[in-house]
Design a protein around this motif. Sequence first.
Motif, PDB file in Angstrom:
ATOM      1  N   GLY A 196      23.381 -56.775  11.817  1.00 29.46           N
ATOM      2  CA  GLY A 196      23.407 -56.618  10.242  1.00 29.46           C
ATOM      3  C   GLY A 196      22.895 -57.376   9.435  1.00 29.46           C
ATOM      4  N   GLY A 197      22.669 -58.669   9.949  1.00 27.83           N
ATOM      5  CA  GLY A 197      22.342 -59.829   8.997  1.00 27.83           C
ATOM      6  C   GLY A 197      23.352 -60.140   7.973  1.00 27.83           C
ATOM      7  N   GLN A 198      22.956 -60.888   6.765  1.00 25.32           N
ATOM      8  CA  GLN A 198      24.163 -61.383   6.044  1.00 25.32           C
ATOM      9  C   GLN A 198      24.542 -59.985   4.919  1.00 25.32           C
ATOM     10  OE1 GLN A 198      25.632 -64.196   5.693  1.00 25.32           O
ATOM     11  NE2 GLN A 198      24.371 -64.685   7.561  1.00 25.32           N
ATOM     12  N   ALA A 199      23.702 -58.987   4.979  1.00 22.36           N
ATOM     13  CA  ALA A 199      24.316 -57.719   4.253  1.00 22.36           C
ATOM     14  C   ALA A 199      25.605 -57.334   4.787  1.00 22.36           C
ATOM     15  CB  ALA A 199      23.391 -56.809   4.346  1.00 22.36           C
ATOM     16  N   ASP A 200      25.856 -57.227   6.131  1.00 18.53           N
ATOM     17  CA  ASP A 200      27.226 -57.116   7.038  1.00 18.53           C
ATOM     18  C   ASP A 200      27.203 -57.657   8.115  1.00 18.53           C
ATOM     19  OD1 ASP A 200      29.477 -56.209   7.664  1.00 18.53           O
ATOM     20  OD2 ASP A 200      29.016 -53.772   7.413  1.00 18.53           O
ATOM     21  N   THR A 201      27.707 -58.709   8.545  1.00 21.89           N
ATOM     22  CA  THR A 201      27.852 -59.161   9.627  1.00 21.89           C
ATOM     23  C   THR A 201      28.509 -58.687  10.646  1.00 21.89           C
ATOM     24  OG1 THR A 201      29.667 -60.685   9.069  1.00 21.89           O
ATOM     25  CG2 THR A 201      27.903 -61.599   8.366  1.00 21.89           C
ATOM     26  N   HIS A 202      29.446 -57.595  10.288  1.00 17.25           N
ATOM     27  CA  HIS A 202      30.374 -57.065  11.498  1.00 17.25           C
ATOM     28  C   HIS A 202      30.971 -57.926  12.118  1.00 17.25           C
ATOM     29  CE1 HIS A 202      28.506 -53.292  10.354  1.00 17.25           C
ATOM     30  NE2 HIS A 202      27.147 -53.917  10.558  1.00 17.25           N
ATOM     31  N   ASP A 203      31.395 -59.271  11.569  1.00 14.04           N
ATOM     32  CA  ASP A 203      32.094 -60.281  12.083  1.00 14.04           C
ATOM     33  C   ASP A 203      33.686 -60.082  12.330  1.00 14.04           C
ATOM     34  OD1 ASP A 203      32.613 -62.361  13.555  1.00 14.04           O
ATOM     35  OD2 ASP A 203      31.926 -63.964  12.176  1.00 14.04           O
ATOM     36  N   ILE A 204      34.037 -58.980  13.033  1.00  9.82           N
ATOM     37  CA  ILE A 204      35.417 -58.562  13.287  1.00  9.82           C
ATOM     38  C   ILE A 204      35.638 -58.013  14.741  1.00  9.82           C
ATOM     39  CG2 ILE A 204      34.697 -56.228  12.420  1.00  9.82           C
ATOM     40  CD1 ILE A 204      37.197 -55.793  11.088  1.00  9.82           C
ATOM     41  N   ALA A 205      36.749 -58.231  15.064  1.00 10.86           N
ATOM     42  CA  ALA A 205      37.325 -57.891  16.241  1.00 10.86           C
ATOM     43  C   ALA A 205      38.893 -57.780  16.396  1.00 10.86           C
ATOM     44  CB  ALA A 205      36.550 -59.113  17.508  1.00 10.86           C
ATOM     45  N   VAL A 206      39.135 -57.207  17.555  1.00 11.48           N
ATOM     46  CA  VAL A 206      40.719 -57.187  17.715  1.00 11.48           C
ATOM     47  C   VAL A 206      41.101 -57.687  19.320  1.00 11.48           C
ATOM     48  CG1 VAL A 206      41.084 -55.289  16.183  1.00 11.48           C
ATOM     49  CG2 VAL A 206      40.415 -54.609  18.634  1.00 11.48           C
ATOM     50  N   ILE A 207      42.239 -58.014  19.697  1.00 10.12           N
ATOM     51  CA  ILE A 207      42.525 -58.222  20.853  1.00 10.12           C
ATOM     52  C   ILE A 207      43.819 -57.454  21.105  1.00 10.12           C
ATOM     53  CG2 ILE A 207      43.902 -59.851  22.515  1.00 10.12           C
ATOM     54  CD1 ILE A 207      42.284 -62.135  21.263  1.00 10.12           C
ATOM     55  N   LEU A 208      43.631 -56.385  22.097  1.00 11.07           N
ATOM     56  CA  LEU A 208      44.553 -55.424  22.521  1.00 11.07           C
ATOM     57  C   LEU A 208      45.760 -55.886  23.398  1.00 11.07           C
ATOM     58  CD1 LEU A 208      42.583 -52.222  23.099  1.00 11.07           C
ATOM     59  CD2 LEU A 208      43.214 -53.299  20.731  1.00 11.07           C
ATOM     60  N   GLN A 242      36.551 -66.731  -5.817  1.00 10.45           N
ATOM     61  CA  GLN A 242      35.364 -67.279  -6.424  1.00 10.45           C
ATOM     62  C   GLN A 242      34.350 -66.070  -6.585  1.00 10.45           C
ATOM     63  OE1 GLN A 242      33.650 -70.210  -3.815  1.00 10.45           O
ATOM     64  NE2 GLN A 242      34.283 -71.816  -5.141  1.00 10.45           N
ATOM     65  N   SER A 243      34.244 -65.071  -5.841  1.00  7.37           N
ATOM     66  CA  SER A 243      33.294 -64.163  -5.895  1.00  7.37           C
ATOM     67  C   SER A 243      33.441 -63.040  -4.758  1.00  7.37           C
ATOM     68  CB  SER A 243      31.808 -64.472  -5.695  1.00  7.37           C
ATOM     69  OG  SER A 243      31.577 -64.950  -4.343  1.00  7.37           O
ATOM     70  N   LEU A 244      33.142 -61.838  -5.105  1.00 15.20           N
ATOM     71  CA  LEU A 244      33.064 -60.520  -4.349  1.00 15.20           C
ATOM     72  C   LEU A 244      31.699 -60.167  -4.047  1.00 15.20           C
ATOM     73  CD1 LEU A 244      35.422 -58.757  -3.092  1.00 15.20           C
ATOM     74  CD2 LEU A 244      35.121 -57.347  -4.870  1.00 15.20           C
ATOM     75  N   ARG A 245      31.676 -59.849  -2.710  1.00 18.09           N
ATOM     76  CA  ARG A 245      30.326 -59.367  -2.187  1.00 18.09           C
ATOM     77  C   ARG A 245      30.411 -57.979  -1.659  1.00 18.09           C
ATOM     78  NH1 ARG A 245      26.930 -64.461   0.021  1.00 18.09           N
ATOM     79  NH2 ARG A 245      26.874 -65.582  -1.911  1.00 18.09           N
ATOM     80  N   PRO A 246      29.667 -57.324  -1.130  1.00 19.18           N
ATOM     81  CA  PRO A 246      29.945 -55.869  -0.525  1.00 19.18           C
ATOM     82  C   PRO A 246      30.504 -55.883   0.602  1.00 19.18           C
ATOM     83  CG  PRO A 246      27.507 -55.801  -1.410  1.00 19.18           C
ATOM     84  CD  PRO A 246      28.127 -57.272  -1.819  1.00 19.18           C
ATOM     85  N   ASN A 295      35.292 -70.813   1.078  1.00 22.22           N
ATOM     86  CA  ASN A 295      35.733 -70.226   2.115  1.00 22.22           C
ATOM     87  C   ASN A 295      35.105 -68.699   2.210  1.00 22.22           C
ATOM     88  OD1 ASN A 295      39.113 -69.571   3.726  1.00 22.22           O
ATOM     89  ND2 ASN A 295      37.054 -69.187   4.579  1.00 22.22           N
ATOM     90  N   GLN A 296      34.387 -68.429   3.039  1.00 18.45           N
ATOM     91  CA  GLN A 296      33.687 -67.188   3.107  1.00 18.45           C
ATOM     92  C   GLN A 296      34.507 -66.158   4.147  1.00 18.45           C
ATOM     93  OE1 GLN A 296      29.505 -66.567   3.207  1.00 18.45           O
ATOM     94  NE2 GLN A 296      29.567 -64.476   4.449  1.00 18.45           N
ATOM     95  N   THR A 297      35.113 -65.105   3.572  1.00 21.95           N
ATOM     96  CA  THR A 297      35.699 -64.249   4.384  1.00 21.95           C
ATOM     97  C   THR A 297      35.201 -62.747   4.609  1.00 21.95           C
ATOM     98  OG1 THR A 297      37.194 -63.474   2.746  1.00 21.95           O
ATOM     99  CG2 THR A 297      37.877 -65.396   3.491  1.00 21.95           C
ATOM    100  N   GLN A 352      34.248 -49.714   4.062  1.00 19.47           N
ATOM    101  CA  GLN A 352      34.174 -48.570   5.156  1.00 19.47           C
ATOM    102  C   GLN A 352      33.811 -49.169   6.402  1.00 19.47           C
ATOM    103  OE1 GLN A 352      34.932 -45.319   3.948  1.00 19.47           O
ATOM    104  NE2 GLN A 352      35.097 -45.106   6.266  1.00 19.47           N
ATOM    105  N   SER A 353      32.801 -50.045   6.471  1.00 21.15           N
ATOM    106  CA  SER A 353      32.554 -50.430   7.861  1.00 21.15           C
ATOM    107  C   SER A 353      33.711 -51.212   8.466  1.00 21.15           C
ATOM    108  CB  SER A 353      31.240 -51.592   7.495  1.00 21.15           C
ATOM    109  OG  SER A 353      31.106 -52.201   8.678  1.00 21.15           O
ATOM    110  N   ALA A 354      34.614 -52.007   7.991  1.00 22.40           N
ATOM    111  CA  ALA A 354      35.682 -52.623   8.654  1.00 22.40           C
ATOM    112  C   ALA A 354      36.548 -51.620   9.106  1.00 22.40           C
ATOM    113  CB  ALA A 354      36.252 -53.719   7.710  1.00 22.40           C
ATOM    114  N   ARG A 355      36.741 -50.493   8.024  1.00 18.26           N
ATOM    115  CA  ARG A 355      37.953 -49.620   8.473  1.00 18.26           C
ATOM    116  C   ARG A 355      37.404 -48.611   9.524  1.00 18.26           C
ATOM    117  NH1 ARG A 355      41.787 -48.532   4.651  1.00 18.26           N
ATOM    118  NH2 ARG A 355      41.565 -46.374   4.738  1.00 18.26           N
TER     119      ARG A 355
END
Length: 284
Positions: A131-143, A209-213, A263-265, A271-274
Motif C-alpha cells: 500500500g505504500g506510505q498511504a497504508d503500510t499495513h504493517d501489522i501482524a499477530v502471533i497466535l 505530534q500529528s495524525l495521519r489517515p 516516533n511513527q506508529t 478500518q484497515s487495521a480493524r
Amino acid sequence: MVHIGPRQPPVSQGDSIMRRLFITIIALALVCASAVPASAITFGDPDGELHPNVGVVVIDRNAASPGPDITCSGTLISANVFLTVAHCVDVLERVGQPYWVSFATMYDEDASAPTGLITGTAIKHPLWGSGGQADTHDIAVILLDSSPGITPAELPTAGLLDELKASGQLRSQTFTTVGYGSVRTDKTGGPNTNEGRDGVRRYALQSFQSLRPNALELSQNPSTGDGGICAGDSGGPHFLGGVDSNLVVSTTVRTDRWCRATNQTYRLDTQSARDFLASFVALP
C-alpha cells in the motif's frame, strides 16, 4: 577593520579574570546538569509490572549469545493473541528458526535455557508492503499456543483518534510506550550513544505530534520531556494516557536514526487495521 556597534571601554585584568571564572563556573554547571543519568526505553523508566501484557518476541539469530535474541515487542490483546508488526514477522521468516514470546519483566539473552517462553504462529497482514506510505499495513499477530494467563490490553473503538482530534482533545493527550528495545540516556550524542538492549521492559511518556489517515506520530524528544523507542521496540504498544492506561491505540513502526525525535506508529482504530484484527479478536 570595520567595528560594528559602540566602542566598549577597555577591560581591566581583574575584570578579565572574573569574567573567565564566571564562564568556567557556568560551563561546569552545564556539564553536571547534562550528566544526570536516566533509565530508558529511550529516556524512560523500568516498567516492572505496570504493563504485564507487553511482551518480547525472541529468535536465535545471534550465534554469539547462548539463548534466543530480542527481535521486537508486542502486546497481548486476547487470551492467546499477541499483537506486533509485519516487518517483525519478516525477520522471523528470514531467520527461519523457532521463535517465542516472553512476558518477563527482564528477558536475559545470555540464558541458555530461558523460562516462560511461549510458542506460536505469526500471521501478518496480507497486504503488507503493497500500500505504500498511504497504508503500510504493517501489522501482524502471533497466535500463541498457550495462554500466559495475563489480562490483555484493550483495543480502541473505530475512529477514536479522529474523534479526539475533531473535539480538540488529541493535542493535549499523553501516550505511554512500552518495549524491550535499545536503551538511550544521553541527550546530546548521535547514534553512538545507543547503549544496546539489556532485556528490561521499559516505558516512556510521549506527546502528540500529528495524525495521519493510518499513522499516529508522537514526540520522543527528551528536550521536551518525551521518551520513546529504538531498535527492538518495533511492534510495541502506545497506550492512550499515562502509565495506568490499558488502551492501546497504535503500535511502533519506526523512528529516526538517533532514536530521539519522532516516533511513527500504526493506528489500530482505522478500518484497515480493524478488518485485519477482526479475524482474531472481538473488537469494541
